[in-house]
Write an enzyme that holds these catalytic residues in place. Sequence first.
Site, PDB file in Angstrom:
ATOM      1  N   TYR A 218       0.836  -1.204   0.000  1.00 30.86           N
ATOM      2  CA  TYR A 218       0.000   0.000   0.000  1.00 30.86           C
ATOM      3  C   TYR A 218       0.872   1.255   0.000  1.00 30.86           C
ATOM      4  O   TYR A 218       1.918   1.311   0.650  1.00 30.86           O
ATOM      5  CB  TYR A 218      -0.915   0.026   1.216  1.00 30.86           C
TER       6      TYR A 218
ATOM      7  N   LEU B  28     -18.444  -1.220  -0.790  1.00 33.88           N
ATOM      8  CA  LEU B  28     -19.305  -0.305  -1.553  1.00 33.88           C
ATOM      9  C   LEU B  28     -19.149  -0.496  -3.058  1.00 33.88           C
ATOM     10  O   LEU B  28     -19.618   0.332  -3.841  1.00 33.88           O
ATOM     11  CB  LEU B  28     -18.997   1.151  -1.189  1.00 33.88           C
TER      12      LEU B  28
ATOM     13  N   GLY C  37     -17.542   2.300  -4.832  1.00 33.58           N
ATOM     14  CA  GLY C  37     -18.320   3.529  -4.726  1.00 33.58           C
ATOM     15  C   GLY C  37     -19.675   3.471  -5.390  1.00 33.58           C
ATOM     16  O   GLY C  37     -20.507   4.357  -5.182  1.00 33.58           O
TER      17      GLY C  37
ATOM     18  N   GLY D 154     -22.430   3.580  -3.022  1.00 31.53           N
ATOM     19  CA  GLY D 154     -22.301   4.668  -2.064  1.00 31.53           C
ATOM     20  C   GLY D 154     -23.137   5.898  -2.375  1.00 31.53           C
ATOM     21  O   GLY D 154     -22.817   6.992  -1.905  1.00 31.53           O
TER      22      GLY D 154
END
Length: 330
Positions: free
Chosen positions: A53, A213, A216, A219
């Site tokens: 990451y 989600l 998104g 969302g």
Amino acid sequence: MEYTHLGRTGLSVSRLVLGTMNFGPETSEEDSHAIMDRAHEHGINFFDTANVYGRQVGKGVTEEIIGRWFATGDGRRERTVLATKLYGPMGDWPNENRLSALNIRRACDASLRRLRTDYIDLYQMHHIDRSTPWEEIWEAMSVLRQQGKILYVGSSNFAGWHLAAAQEAARDRHMVGLVSEQSLYNLLYRWVELEVLPAARHYGIGVIPWSPLGGGVLGGVLRKQREGATSRSTAGWEAERLAQHRDTIEAYEKLAADLGEDPAVLALAWLLHQDGVTGPIIGPRTPDQFDSALRALEVTLDEKTLTRLDELFPPPAPNGAKPAPEAYAW
């Protein structure tokens, strides 16, 4: 905060998992530290990261941000159940990726240095390694555990049969084996219900959904479009997914509005209602996004709402037959 055991272990973890993938590339270090502080204020003790990451600005950057937060003291490390991952390439040379005994040893030591800690609570394999035998993997993990560098082992992106193979190999070595599996799981992507979830429940492996989600799309993307707000779901493969499911998403957002809930909260709450799910990973880019996700812990969905969600997002069932885990049977 609501807590549960991680799989069949005695380890207590919060039912929301703080994902840190945005720390560094999308979220400043200052805001990242503020989000982690706020997580502790609300009782979230389960943090997830990975050695790769931060890749947009530098692999390992996210772990370094977390490490500097731990270094500020005040019991931050002691109150955190820390999960990180290995598998992806951290360099260009051979043995700087995957799950060889050599890379497991080196990757763990490197993560410990970046995280400024002497142990990792949950060390996860980010992907299945099809070229390394389980005997080698489990021996390497056993050494790390004996050295006190890791406490538990988890997986990510494994198929159901991968979980079975891993657990049977661990059993042969009289090891606990896997205690968790991170899977892509949300209302749009329910394929793990066919075999991964049943296998995890059978072996006592806690399931940690990532992308709850759907990038998104779940969302409130259509509402945001009407309001003129920008969203990552309006470009790239998220846009293709939205175009494919637009009518369904429209009906989904209407359902959320009728319930008086934000669509993102509804998506998280649905996952919290699924048998075998430890807790979904929330990946806030801002403190405000973090605050809004907490509402999911307060939402109880009745049977009528759960049935409606199944109508909008049908569970996978080959041949349209029986539900998992008997979906392939006749």
